[in-house]
Design an enzyme around this catalytic site. Structure first.
Site, PDB file in Angstrom:
ATOM      1  N   GLN A  46      13.159  -4.550  -6.171  1.00 56.09           N
ATOM      2  CA  GLN A  46      12.386  -5.257  -7.226  1.00 56.09           C
ATOM      3  C   GLN A  46      12.265  -4.685  -8.717  1.00 56.09           C
ATOM      4  OE1 GLN A  46       9.281  -7.987  -6.209  1.00 56.09           O
ATOM      5  NE2 GLN A  46       7.850  -6.828  -7.621  1.00 56.09           N
ATOM      6  N   GLN A  51      -5.514 -11.676  -5.486  1.00 56.48           N
ATOM      7  CA  GLN A  51      -4.293 -12.095  -6.726  1.00 56.48           C
ATOM      8  C   GLN A  51      -4.919 -13.135  -7.551  1.00 56.48           C
ATOM      9  OE1 GLN A  51      -1.589 -13.704  -3.388  1.00 56.48           O
ATOM     10  NE2 GLN A  51      -1.714 -11.628  -2.559  1.00 56.48           N
ATOM     11  N   ASP A  62      -6.527   5.349   2.011  1.00 62.39           N
ATOM     12  CA  ASP A  62      -6.637   3.890   1.582  1.00 62.39           C
ATOM     13  C   ASP A  62      -8.130   3.565   1.773  1.00 62.39           C
ATOM     14  OD1 ASP A  62      -6.283   1.114   1.293  1.00 62.39           O
ATOM     15  OD2 ASP A  62      -4.231   1.427   1.520  1.00 62.39           O
ATOM     16  N   HIS A  82       0.799  -1.107   0.064  1.00 65.03           N
ATOM     17  CA  HIS A  82       0.091   0.042  -0.105  1.00 65.03           C
ATOM     18  C   HIS A  82       0.951   1.283   0.031  1.00 65.03           C
ATOM     19  CE1 HIS A  82      -4.029  -1.905   0.827  1.00 65.03           C
ATOM     20  NE2 HIS A  82      -3.040  -2.961   0.827  1.00 65.03           N
ATOM     21  N   TRP A  89      -0.765  -6.699  -6.832  1.00 63.67           N
ATOM     22  CA  TRP A  89      -1.112  -5.984  -7.931  1.00 63.67           C
ATOM     23  C   TRP A  89       0.235  -4.940  -8.271  1.00 63.67           C
ATOM     24  CZ3 TRP A  89      -3.437  -5.758 -12.010  1.00 63.67           C
ATOM     25  CH2 TRP A  89      -3.953  -4.641 -12.655  1.00 63.67           C
ATOM     26  N   ASN A  90       0.909  -4.611  -7.151  1.00 70.27           N
ATOM     27  CA  ASN A  90       2.245  -3.753  -7.469  1.00 70.27           C
ATOM     28  C   ASN A  90       3.078  -4.696  -8.471  1.00 70.27           C
ATOM     29  OD1 ASN A  90       1.973  -1.283  -5.756  1.00 70.27           O
ATOM     30  ND2 ASN A  90       1.630  -2.833  -4.369  1.00 70.27           N
ATOM     31  N   SER A  91       3.431  -5.907  -7.884  1.00 69.79           N
ATOM     32  CA  SER A  91       4.543  -6.606  -8.819  1.00 69.79           C
ATOM     33  C   SER A  91       3.712  -6.847 -10.040  1.00 69.79           C
ATOM     34  CB  SER A  91       4.567  -8.075  -8.008  1.00 69.79           C
ATOM     35  OG  SER A  91       5.034  -7.819  -6.720  1.00 69.79           O
ATOM     36  N   HIS A 124       3.501 -13.716  -7.220  1.00 67.03           N
ATOM     37  CA  HIS A 124       2.167 -14.100  -6.407  1.00 67.03           C
ATOM     38  C   HIS A 124       1.072 -13.165  -6.865  1.00 67.03           C
ATOM     39  CE1 HIS A 124       3.326 -10.387  -4.676  1.00 67.03           C
ATOM     40  NE2 HIS A 124       2.317 -10.448  -3.691  1.00 67.03           N
ATOM     41  N   GLU A 180       4.617  -3.819 -12.026  1.00 69.61           N
ATOM     42  CA  GLU A 180       5.926  -3.443 -12.297  1.00 69.61           C
ATOM     43  C   GLU A 180       6.427  -4.478 -13.327  1.00 69.61           C
ATOM     44  OE1 GLU A 180       7.489  -3.964  -8.082  1.00 69.61           O
ATOM     45  OE2 GLU A 180       6.310  -2.501  -7.426  1.00 69.61           O
TER      46      GLU A 180
HETATM   47  N1  UDP Z   1       9.097  -6.022  -3.299  1.00 66.06           N
HETATM   48  C1  UDP Z   1      10.432  -5.288  -3.040  1.00 66.06           C
HETATM   49  N2  UDP Z   1      11.478  -6.471  -3.083  1.00 66.06           N
HETATM   50  C2  UDP Z   1      11.178  -7.752  -2.691  1.00 66.06           C
HETATM   51  C3  UDP Z   1       9.907  -8.254  -2.988  1.00 66.06           C
HETATM   52  C4  UDP Z   1       8.801  -7.256  -2.949  1.00 66.06           C
HETATM   53  O1  UDP Z   1      10.639  -4.093  -3.080  1.00 66.06           O
HETATM   54  O2  UDP Z   1      12.080  -8.519  -2.641  1.00 66.06           O
HETATM   55  C5  UDP Z   1       7.900  -4.921  -3.522  1.00 66.06           C
HETATM   56  C6  UDP Z   1       7.710  -5.032  -4.830  1.00 66.06           C
HETATM   57  O3  UDP Z   1       8.331  -4.263  -5.755  1.00 66.06           O
HETATM   58  C7  UDP Z   1       6.139  -4.306  -4.745  1.00 66.06           C
HETATM   59  C8  UDP Z   1       5.583  -4.855  -3.329  1.00 66.06           C
HETATM   60  O4  UDP Z   1       6.942  -5.088  -2.570  1.00 66.06           O
HETATM   61  O5  UDP Z   1       5.999  -3.008  -4.971  1.00 66.06           O
HETATM   62  C9  UDP Z   1       4.847  -5.984  -2.854  1.00 66.06           C
HETATM   63  O6  UDP Z   1       3.483  -5.390  -3.362  1.00 66.06           O
HETATM   64  P1  UDP Z   1       2.586  -6.254  -3.995  1.00 66.06           P
HETATM   65  O7  UDP Z   1       0.976  -5.376  -4.183  1.00 66.06           O
HETATM   66  O8  UDP Z   1       3.177  -7.094  -4.988  1.00 66.06           O
HETATM   67  O9  UDP Z   1       2.204  -7.577  -3.078  1.00 66.06           O
HETATM   68  P2  UDP Z   1       2.005  -7.687  -1.486  1.00 66.06           P
HETATM   69  O10 UDP Z   1       3.250  -7.663  -0.612  1.00 66.06           O
HETATM   70  O11 UDP Z   1       0.947  -6.370  -1.145  1.00 66.06           O
HETATM   71  O12 UDP Z   1       1.271  -9.053  -1.360  1.00 66.06           O
END
Ligand code: UDP
Length: 484
Positions: free
Chosen positions: A360, A400, A132, A25, A378-380, A375, A383
């Site tokens: 990442q 997811q 949020d 978030h 949404w961020n992943s 997994h 990206e």
């Molecule tokens: N991330 C990171 N390094 C890692 C793993 C994840 O910086 O080794 C960051 C990734 O870039 C993303 C966030 O953590 O921005 C994870 O957000 P996401 O919505 O994908 O998944 P969540 O952690 O909320 O399940």
């Protein structure tokens, strides 16, 4: 009220942004704070919990010092109500959110009543808030004080749309369904998703529910609907990714803004990127990648919350080793539910490089990375899409399951191995995403999607135009704030 409005016209607009205290978030909402403050016409306060503020200052000091150069952006924090030594991982989320609702709302109100001035540093009162959507109680509190609030949902528009449609699915008799039902059966009562949404793709609580008044179903439906009480809803997505769904959602909210992917938007606007980690980033991962051949590495990360059982971890590991490829695998200290023995053994394999937390975005852009096992957070997902990297999706929970369907069936930039965690499957998915014709096709589609995303966030693109409209609306909403 008129007097206050006139008074506000003389005050600079002051926006407060408050993400839920979770890595994903913060990663979605901090770029928005960056982009909005970069425009210069308003002051922005980014509010964290004390706990996360400490972690971010410790693990992302360079980010904090970059922002400290911008006088109209600052960070504040309030307590989350839990003691410092309490874990705040996926299994404690109910406790964390209960504590926020019962303990932090008072601190939030006090902050707003003090004019957003915790430390009397002369900032003007808060005139608009972006909160949020996972924490509607803060939205209600601010609106009761006369401050206009916009909600931000960090999930995909498609996932939110599915949550919003839960009552319709129940009415149509499509929810709940028996445990032994055919999971490949299509759901017909969710408009704009009839062509691809199966029972299998529904968020995890839909699959678990056994009765229509299931508590978790209701909770997620209520959260989704609560954002309609805001002045508008902000999404980390754009027409280039979810146009048909966005046009469905548009009719339900006062207004919507599709300004994502925000990490790409901010880069297009400011020519720099944002990163804020709650864990120490292992940048040696990039040095290791530098030494690997072009597109030879599979990057693996299950985000900040997901946990694997010991068996799942081993199935992945065997699948990886059997595929013969090289892997950069993020294994957080709490990734594997039962102990560290398997992780220690996995680290002995030469082709599998383990790191506790990776930078990442930089990894996904590295020339050595060929695909991403994710997994489907949404961020992943965003990206990877913005970097043009094909995905292999193993959705762990919640939204997811919807995201991975978008990747596999709608955008066709990856493979969805939903529900199966067997070494043979892992191996064949890795091979399909890394070798031969299928891999080339996925890479072509992923490259096209990345180009489309760049267009969308660039000058004149749909996400950029929505961002500019959002900025204008924040300035005009600020004129209506009536807090004393
Ligand atoms: N991330 C990171 N390094 C890692 C793993 C994840 O910086 O080794 C960051 C990734 O870039 C993303 C966030 O953590 O921005 C994870 O957000 P996401 O919505 O994908 O998944 P969540 O952690 O909320 O399940």
């Amino acid at each position: 009220m008129m007097e206050v409005a006139k008074e506000n016209m003389r005050q600079p607009a002051h926006l407060l942004i408050f993400p839920a205290p979770l890595q994903g978030h913060i990663n979605a909402m901090l770029p928005l704070a960056d982009a909005l403050s970069f425009a210069g016409s308003l002051r922005v306060t980014f509010l964290n919990t004390d706990h996360n503020h400490r972690l971010l200052s410790f693990f992302s000091p360079s980010q904090y010092s970059r922002f400290s150069l911008r006088p109209n952006l600052r960070f504040l924090s309030i307590p989350d109500g839990l003691s410092d030594d309490k874990p705040r991982s996926a299994y404690q989320l109910t406790e964390l959110f209960h504590s926020l609702r019962t303990h932090s709302v008072d601190s939030f109100r006090a902050l707003l009543l003090a004019g957003g001035n915790k430390d009397r540093d002369g900032w003007p009162p808060v005139t608009c808030i972006i909160v949020d959507g996972l924490m509607p109680y803060f939205m209600d509190e601010a609106q009761a004080l006369g401050i206009p609030v916009l909600a931000f949902r960090t999930i995909s528009a498609s996932s939110l749309w599915v949550y919003l449609q839960i009552p319709q699915m129940i009415e149509a008799g499509e929810l709940p369904f028996p445990a032994d039902a055919d999971l490949d059966e299509h759901i017909k009562s969710v408009p704009a998703m009839e062509g691809f949404l199966r029972r299998r793709d529904l968020p995890s609580m839909c699959r678990k529910a056994t009765k229509a008044d299931d508590k978790e179903l209701q909770l997620f439906t209520n959260f989704a609907a609560s954002s309609t009480r805001s002045k508008g809803l902000i999404f980390n997505t754009s027409d280039s990714l979810e146009a048909p769904i966005l046009s469905q959602i548009d009719s339900i909210f006062p207004t919507t803004y599709a300004v994502g992917p925000l990490h790409a938007l901010v880069e297009s606007i400011t020519s720099s990127s944002v990163s804020a980690s709650l864990l120490a980033e292992d940048r040696s991962a990039l040095n290791w990648l530098d030494a690997q051949p072009y597109r030879s590495v599979v990057y693996v990360s299950f985000g900040s919350l997901a946990r694997l059982t010991h068996e799942e971890f081993l199935e992945f590991w065997h699948g990886f080793v059997n595929s013969g490829h090289r892997f950069l695998w993020v294994v957080r200290p709490d990734l594997v539910a039962e102990g560290t023995a398997a992780v220690e053994m996995a680290g002995l394999e030469e082709r599998v490089r383990l790191v506790a937390w990776a930078p990442q975005e930089a990894v996904l852009r590295h020339r050595a990375v060929g695909c991403f096992i994710t997994h489907s957070g949404w961020n992943s997902t965003l990206e990877s899409a913005a970097a043009g990297v094909p995905m292999v999706c193993w959705p762990w929970a919640w939204d997811q399951l919807v995201n991975s369907r978008l990747v596999g069936e709608v955008w066709k930039v990856g493979l969805d191995m939903k529900d199966v965690c067997k070494r043979e499957m892992v191996e064949s998915m890795v091979r399909a995403a890394m070798e031969g014709e299928k891999a080339e096709e996925l890479r072509r589609k992923a490259t096209d999607l990345a180009v489309e995303i760049r267009r969308s966030v660039g000058e004149g693109g749909d996400a950029r135009l929505d961002f500019e409209r959002l900025l204008r609306d924040i300035l005009s909403l600020s004129l209506c704030a009536s807090i004393a």
